[in-house]
Design an enzyme around this catalytic site. Structure first.
Site, PDB file in Angstrom:
ATOM      1  N   TYR A  13      45.741  10.869  79.246  1.00  0.00           N
ATOM      2  CA  TYR A  13      45.012  11.526  80.336  1.00  0.00           C
ATOM      3  C   TYR A  13      43.994  12.539  79.825  1.00  0.00           C
ATOM      4  CZ  TYR A  13      44.551  14.538  84.547  1.00  0.00           C
ATOM      5  OH  TYR A  13      44.095  15.300  85.591  1.00  0.00           O
ATOM      6  N   LEU A  35      49.525   3.919  71.918  1.00  0.00           N
ATOM      7  CA  LEU A  35      49.639   3.308  73.247  1.00  0.00           C
ATOM      8  C   LEU A  35      51.070   3.321  73.786  1.00  0.00           C
ATOM      9  CD1 LEU A  35      47.184   0.269  72.970  1.00  0.00           C
ATOM     10  CD2 LEU A  35      46.708   2.607  73.733  1.00  0.00           C
ATOM     11  N   SER A  75      55.516  14.357  76.464  1.00  0.00           N
ATOM     12  CA  SER A  75      55.382  15.563  77.284  1.00  0.00           C
ATOM     13  C   SER A  75      56.269  15.584  78.530  1.00  0.00           C
ATOM     14  CB  SER A  75      53.916  15.724  77.722  1.00  0.00           C
ATOM     15  OG  SER A  75      53.497  14.606  78.488  1.00  0.00           O
ATOM     16  N   ASN A  90      58.343  13.135  66.890  1.00  0.00           N
ATOM     17  CA  ASN A  90      56.928  12.851  67.157  1.00  0.00           C
ATOM     18  C   ASN A  90      56.093  14.118  67.211  1.00  0.00           C
ATOM     19  OD1 ASN A  90      54.789  10.801  68.214  1.00  0.00           O
ATOM     20  ND2 ASN A  90      54.697  12.506  69.646  1.00  0.00           N
ATOM     21  N   THR A 115      50.853  24.137  75.411  1.00  0.00           N
ATOM     22  CA  THR A 115      51.348  24.124  76.784  1.00  0.00           C
ATOM     23  C   THR A 115      51.916  25.472  77.196  1.00  0.00           C
ATOM     24  OG1 THR A 115      53.028  23.152  78.254  1.00  0.00           O
ATOM     25  CG2 THR A 115      53.556  23.246  75.930  1.00  0.00           C
ATOM     26  N   TYR A 139      60.914  20.007  74.863  1.00  0.00           N
ATOM     27  CA  TYR A 139      59.462  19.791  74.872  1.00  0.00           C
ATOM     28  C   TYR A 139      58.723  21.088  74.569  1.00  0.00           C
ATOM     29  CZ  TYR A 139      54.778  19.561  76.836  1.00  0.00           C
ATOM     30  OH  TYR A 139      53.424  19.689  77.019  1.00  0.00           O
ATOM     31  N   LYS A 143      56.448  22.216  71.089  1.00  0.00           N
ATOM     32  CA  LYS A 143      55.061  22.687  71.128  1.00  0.00           C
ATOM     33  C   LYS A 143      54.944  24.075  70.495  1.00  0.00           C
ATOM     34  CE  LYS A 143      52.558  19.553  73.436  1.00  0.00           C
ATOM     35  NZ  LYS A 143      51.208  19.085  73.100  1.00  0.00           N
ATOM     36  N   ASN A 168      48.846  23.770  84.806  1.00  0.00           N
ATOM     37  CA  ASN A 168      48.957  22.466  85.485  1.00  0.00           C
ATOM     38  C   ASN A 168      47.594  21.796  85.527  1.00  0.00           C
ATOM     39  OD1 ASN A 168      51.346  24.039  86.306  1.00  0.00           O
ATOM     40  ND2 ASN A 168      51.810  22.230  87.512  1.00  0.00           N
ATOM     41  N   TYR A 204      61.254  20.966  96.360  1.00  0.00           N
ATOM     42  CA  TYR A 204      62.464  21.505  95.763  1.00  0.00           C
ATOM     43  C   TYR A 204      62.526  23.023  95.951  1.00  0.00           C
ATOM     44  CZ  TYR A 204      62.935  16.913  93.653  1.00  0.00           C
ATOM     45  OH  TYR A 204      63.068  15.562  93.475  1.00  0.00           O
TER      46      TYR A 204
END
Length: 347
Positions: A13, A35, A75, A90, A115, A139, A143, A168, A204
């Site tokens: 993205y 990919l 992610s 990774n 992030t 995650y 990072k 975001n 939520y």
């Protein structure tokens, strides 16, 4: 001045949108992506594409490259909890191999896709870069580990680097937009309801200490995010990425010299609640979006909003698309285009 850049994860993205911006500025771009989560059709036209893993970056990276923009990471927060080894191997192991390849090739400029998950549950809002880093998921921890790794590489080996901590990211840039499997981000999930692909959106928690009781998050348009990456390159190359003339102090702001690791938050500095996002989708799409109220999710802070002063002061970055309706409209156009293509493919 034409430069050559390696974009790892450039079939994903954010990586694909940044690669498109680099090409539009006249640069040469090589996309390296395995990919596993990206899409070959997302690689922008004009970019060279290499299908491969970042662990093997040394096979392709050489001294002809002016810099690397690194997006190749897993992610999904939830997946990282049940498969932490996948994320450490990774995100951390892959970056370690990438840094070694850069060192061997003499490529000394890096922009890293970091992030806001590095902060965990914040003590203060808006969140500055000086906030404590206490990630609540593997995650976020991976990072943060990479940020520390990059800092050490800069100090020891003269790398110039900028880590951009996203909040975001949403929206789309022409034919390039957000696709995850499974999808976990709010705006594309709500758009799936508008498309009739999901019956309702789950909200939520509605008892948070916010104006409407739902969580508040900071949304940034993906094209604004891409501009920040080019400005980060400017800070290391004297304006080469955006086409500004090279000077002792870049047009983007203070330079980031060899040996410095600059960390900047990227966000609008304004928050939108879950219900504000849902209502904006209703207005933009003209479709009803049924809601289901669900219990709070563990670890969901009430408010996550960025302080992006460092990006403004050091990079000269200001979001030009801060309106949530514009973000949703671009994401909606991409979602409809993707839905039409999927339907034609099944016909």
């Amino acid at each position: 001045m034409t430069q050559r850049y390696l974009v790892t994860g450039g079939a994903g993205y954010v990586g694909s949108v940044v690669a498109a911006h680099l090409l539009e500025r006249g640069h040469r771009v090589t996309v390296l992506d395995d990919l596993s989560t990206g899409f070959a059709e997302a690689v922008p036209e004009g970019a060279e594409f290499v299908e491969g893993r970042i662990q093997d970056a040394a096979r392709w990276l050489d001294g002809s490259y002016d810099g690397v923009l690194h997006f190749a990471a897993f992610s999904q927060v939830g997946e990282s909890v049940v498969r932490p080894e996948k994320y450490w191997e990774n995100n951390v192991g892959g970056t370690m191999a990438l840094l070694a390849a850069m060192r061997a090739a003499g490529v000394r400029k890096l922009v890293f896709s970091s992030t806001a998950a590095t902060y965990g549950e914040p003590d203060t809002v808006p969140i500055p870069e000086t906030a404590p880093t206490t990630p609540t998921s593997p995650y976020g921890a991976t990072k943060l580990a990479v940020d520390h790794m990059i800092g050490g590489e800069c100090a020891a080996h003269g790398l110039a680097a900028v880590s951009l901590r996203y909040f975001n990211v949403a929206g789309a840039y022409g034919a390039l937009g957000e696709r995850h499997a499974p999808e976990s981000h709010l705006i594309p999930l709500v758009l799936q309801v508008a498309l009739g692909r999901r019956e309702a959106i789950s909200v939520y928690g509605e008892d948070y200490p916010t104006p409407d009781g739902t969580c508040v998050r900071d949304y940034i348009h993906v094209a604004d995010l891409a501009e920040a990456h080019l400005l980060a390159l400017d800070a290391m190359t004297g304006g080469a990425a955006t086409g500004a003339p090279a000077t002792d102090t870049t047009a983007a702001g203070d330079s980031v010299p060899a040996g410095e690791h600059l960390i900047c938050n990227l966000g609008n500095g304004n928050g939108f609640s879950v219900r504000e996002v849902v209502e904006t989708v209703r207005k933009v799409t003209g479709h009803p979006v049924p809601e289901i109220t669900a219990p709070r999710r563990a670890g969901d802070p009430a408010v996550l909003v960025a302080s992006a002063e460092a990006a403004r002061e050091r990079l000269g970055w200001t979001p030009s698309r801060p309106d949530l309706a514009d973000v949703v409209a671009d994401a909606w156009a991409f979602a409809r285009r993707t839905a039409t293509r999927d339907e034609e493919g099944r016909a």
